[in-house]
Design a protein around this motif. Structure first.
Motif, PDB file in Angstrom:
ATOM      1  N   ILE A  71      29.888-133.703 -41.318  1.00 35.22           N
ATOM      2  CA  ILE A  71      30.465-133.228 -40.054  1.00 35.22           C
ATOM      3  C   ILE A  71      29.628-132.080 -39.491  1.00 35.22           C
ATOM      4  CG2 ILE A  71      32.454-132.052 -39.029  1.00 35.22           C
ATOM      5  CD1 ILE A  71      34.224-133.800 -40.861  1.00 35.22           C
ATOM      6  N   GLU A  72      29.189-131.182 -40.351  1.00 33.55           N
ATOM      7  CA  GLU A  72      28.362-130.063 -39.875  1.00 33.55           C
ATOM      8  C   GLU A  72      27.043-130.570 -39.290  1.00 33.55           C
ATOM      9  OE1 GLU A  72      27.967-126.149 -38.888  1.00 33.55           O
ATOM     10  OE2 GLU A  72      29.699-127.053 -39.865  1.00 33.55           O
ATOM     11  N   PHE A  89      40.334-129.638 -27.133  1.00 28.98           N
ATOM     12  CA  PHE A  89      40.505-128.479 -28.009  1.00 28.98           C
ATOM     13  C   PHE A  89      40.680-128.934 -29.456  1.00 28.98           C
ATOM     14  CE2 PHE A  89      43.510-125.723 -30.295  1.00 28.98           C
ATOM     15  CZ  PHE A  89      42.774-124.545 -30.321  1.00 28.98           C
ATOM     16  N   THR A  90      41.482-129.966 -29.662  1.00 27.01           N
ATOM     17  CA  THR A  90      41.763-130.450 -31.014  1.00 27.01           C
ATOM     18  C   THR A  90      40.501-131.001 -31.674  1.00 27.01           C
ATOM     19  OG1 THR A  90      44.004-130.998 -30.322  1.00 27.01           O
ATOM     20  CG2 THR A  90      43.238-131.986 -32.378  1.00 27.01           C
ATOM     21  N   ALA A  91      39.723-131.783 -30.946  1.00 26.52           N
ATOM     22  CA  ALA A  91      38.483-132.336 -31.509  1.00 26.52           C
ATOM     23  C   ALA A  91      37.516-131.222 -31.872  1.00 26.52           C
ATOM     24  CB  ALA A  91      37.839-133.301 -30.522  1.00 26.52           C
ATOM     25  N   LYS A  92      37.396-130.220 -31.002  1.00 27.64           N
ATOM     26  CA  LYS A  92      36.511-129.093 -31.298  1.00 27.64           C
ATOM     27  C   LYS A  92      37.022-128.287 -32.481  1.00 27.64           C
ATOM     28  CE  LYS A  92      34.585-128.426 -26.708  1.00 27.64           C
ATOM     29  NZ  LYS A  92      34.540-127.526 -25.545  1.00 27.64           N
ATOM     30  N   LEU A  93      38.337-128.176 -32.608  1.00 27.18           N
ATOM     31  CA  LEU A  93      38.928-127.441 -33.723  1.00 27.18           C
ATOM     32  C   LEU A  93      38.659-128.156 -35.044  1.00 27.18           C
ATOM     33  CD1 LEU A  93      40.744-124.988 -34.416  1.00 27.18           C
ATOM     34  CD2 LEU A  93      42.682-126.538 -34.236  1.00 27.18           C
ATOM     35  N   ILE A  94      38.820-129.463 -35.045  1.00 30.25           N
ATOM     36  CA  ILE A  94      38.649-130.248 -36.271  1.00 30.25           C
ATOM     37  C   ILE A  94      37.178-130.439 -36.625  1.00 30.25           C
ATOM     38  CG2 ILE A  94      38.992-132.537 -37.309  1.00 30.25           C
ATOM     39  CD1 ILE A  94      41.644-132.657 -35.709  1.00 30.25           C
ATOM     40  N   PHE A  95      36.370-130.830 -35.652  1.00 28.90           N
ATOM     41  CA  PHE A  95      34.978-131.177 -35.929  1.00 28.90           C
ATOM     42  C   PHE A  95      33.986-130.052 -35.645  1.00 28.90           C
ATOM     43  CE2 PHE A  95      36.934-135.354 -35.037  1.00 28.90           C
ATOM     44  CZ  PHE A  95      36.694-135.932 -36.268  1.00 28.90           C
ATOM     45  N   GLY A  96      34.426-129.039 -34.925  1.00 31.12           N
ATOM     46  CA  GLY A  96      33.511-127.974 -34.542  1.00 31.12           C
ATOM     47  C   GLY A  96      32.611-128.446 -33.419  1.00 31.12           C
ATOM     48  N   SER A  97      31.826-127.536 -32.901  1.00 37.59           N
ATOM     49  CA  SER A  97      30.960-127.927 -31.794  1.00 37.59           C
ATOM     50  C   SER A  97      29.538-127.395 -31.930  1.00 37.59           C
ATOM     51  CB  SER A  97      31.563-127.462 -30.462  1.00 37.59           C
ATOM     52  OG  SER A  97      31.796-126.069 -30.492  1.00 37.59           O
ATOM     53  N   THR A  98      29.324-126.471 -32.844  1.00 38.67           N
ATOM     54  CA  THR A  98      27.973-125.944 -33.026  1.00 38.67           C
ATOM     55  C   THR A  98      27.628-125.866 -34.513  1.00 38.67           C
ATOM     56  OG1 THR A  98      28.825-123.681 -32.963  1.00 38.67           O
ATOM     57  CG2 THR A  98      27.982-124.574 -30.902  1.00 38.67           C
ATOM     58  N   PHE A  99      26.397-126.190 -34.814  1.00 35.87           N
ATOM     59  CA  PHE A  99      25.902-126.153 -36.189  1.00 35.87           C
ATOM     60  C   PHE A  99      25.602-124.712 -36.586  1.00 35.87           C
ATOM     61  CE2 PHE A  99      22.309-125.868 -39.089  1.00 35.87           C
ATOM     62  CZ  PHE A  99      22.740-126.675 -40.129  1.00 35.87           C
ATOM     63  N   HIS A 100      26.036-124.339 -37.790  1.00 37.72           N
ATOM     64  CA  HIS A 100      25.708-123.036 -38.356  1.00 37.72           C
ATOM     65  C   HIS A 100      25.370-123.227 -39.829  1.00 37.72           C
ATOM     66  CE1 HIS A 100      26.990-120.704 -34.905  1.00 37.72           C
ATOM     67  NE2 HIS A 100      28.074-121.434 -34.849  1.00 37.72           N
ATOM     68  N   LEU A 101      24.227-122.726 -40.227  1.00 40.44           N
ATOM     69  CA  LEU A 101      23.811-122.808 -41.622  1.00 40.44           C
ATOM     70  C   LEU A 101      24.811-122.096 -42.533  1.00 40.44           C
ATOM     71  CD1 LEU A 101      21.551-123.973 -43.336  1.00 40.44           C
ATOM     72  CD2 LEU A 101      20.337-121.819 -43.097  1.00 40.44           C
ATOM     73  N   THR A 102      25.417-121.032 -42.035  1.00 35.29           N
ATOM     74  CA  THR A 102      26.396-120.291 -42.842  1.00 35.29           C
ATOM     75  C   THR A 102      27.609-121.158 -43.187  1.00 35.29           C
ATOM     76  OG1 THR A 102      27.364-119.366 -40.835  1.00 35.29           O
ATOM     77  CG2 THR A 102      25.738-118.004 -41.988  1.00 35.29           C
ATOM     78  N   ASP A 103      27.917-122.132 -42.336  1.00 40.87           N
ATOM     79  CA  ASP A 103      29.029-123.034 -42.643  1.00 40.87           C
ATOM     80  C   ASP A 103      28.724-123.858 -43.897  1.00 40.87           C
ATOM     81  OD1 ASP A 103      30.217-122.053 -40.382  1.00 40.87           O
ATOM     82  OD2 ASP A 103      29.947-123.873 -39.192  1.00 40.87           O
ATOM     83  N   LEU A 104      27.475-124.287 -44.034  1.00 40.78           N
ATOM     84  CA  LEU A 104      27.086-125.052 -45.230  1.00 40.78           C
ATOM     85  C   LEU A 104      27.245-124.195 -46.487  1.00 40.78           C
ATOM     86  CD1 LEU A 104      23.895-126.889 -43.907  1.00 40.78           C
ATOM     87  CD2 LEU A 104      26.220-127.794 -44.102  1.00 40.78           C
ATOM     88  N   PHE A 105      26.915-122.917 -46.369  1.00 42.04           N
ATOM     89  CA  PHE A 105      27.102-122.004 -47.501  1.00 42.04           C
ATOM     90  C   PHE A 105      28.582-121.827 -47.811  1.00 42.04           C
ATOM     91  CE2 PHE A 105      22.867-120.343 -46.034  1.00 42.04           C
ATOM     92  CZ  PHE A 105      22.159-120.803 -47.130  1.00 42.04           C
TER      93      PHE A 105
END
Length: 135
Positions: A71-72, A89-105
């Motif tokens: 997903i990320e 809003f719900t889709a963005k909340l569940i799936f996010g909208s921007t990639f962040h390397l910190t999310d993988l961490f």
């Protein structure tokens, strides 16, 4: 894999879901919203999988990590636009909208926490089981 319900994991999943909802609707910015929420979401997904299937700890952890990473990585593409969900809003909340390397961490740390907790619980269970045989 078979469907098999485990009340303890489902209670944990329900509790984590309520915490995630609180984070999503009450906290609008900062570490808790963006990083701690991602940390908790993999634990939530793990609890759901363990609560509904007979997958073991390692397989469940791997499945959750692959879903989270997938997903990320999708966030590197305009995938919400492909499904006409860019304004949802719900889709963005569940799936996010921007990639962040910190999310993988955060996802990785969440799964490492799960593995450490499961290992501790297994060791505790084995100690108690051994003591029962000595009685």
């Amino acid at each position: 894999m078979k469907f098999q319900f485990n009340k303890n994991y489902l209670v944990l999943a329900h509790s984590l879901f309520l915490i995630e909802l609180a984070i999503a609707f009450i906290i609008k910015t900062g570490f808790i919203r963006y990083t701690f929420g991602d940390y908790l979401v993999v634990i939530l997904l793990y609890a759901i999988i363990r609560g509904c299937t007979n997958l073991n700890v390692r397989a469940s952890s791997l499945v959750v990590l692959l879903i989270a990473y997938g997903i990320e990585l999708l966030q590197l593409t305009p995938f919400l636009t492909y499904f006409n969900l860019q304004a949802s809003f719900t889709a963005k909340l569940i799936f996010g909208s921007t990639f962040h390397l910190t999310d993988l961490f955060a996802y990785t740390l969440g799964i490492l926490t799960v593995l450490a907790a499961e290992t501790s619980i297994l060791k505790l269970h084995n100690k108690q089981h051994t003591r029962l045989w000595k009685l």
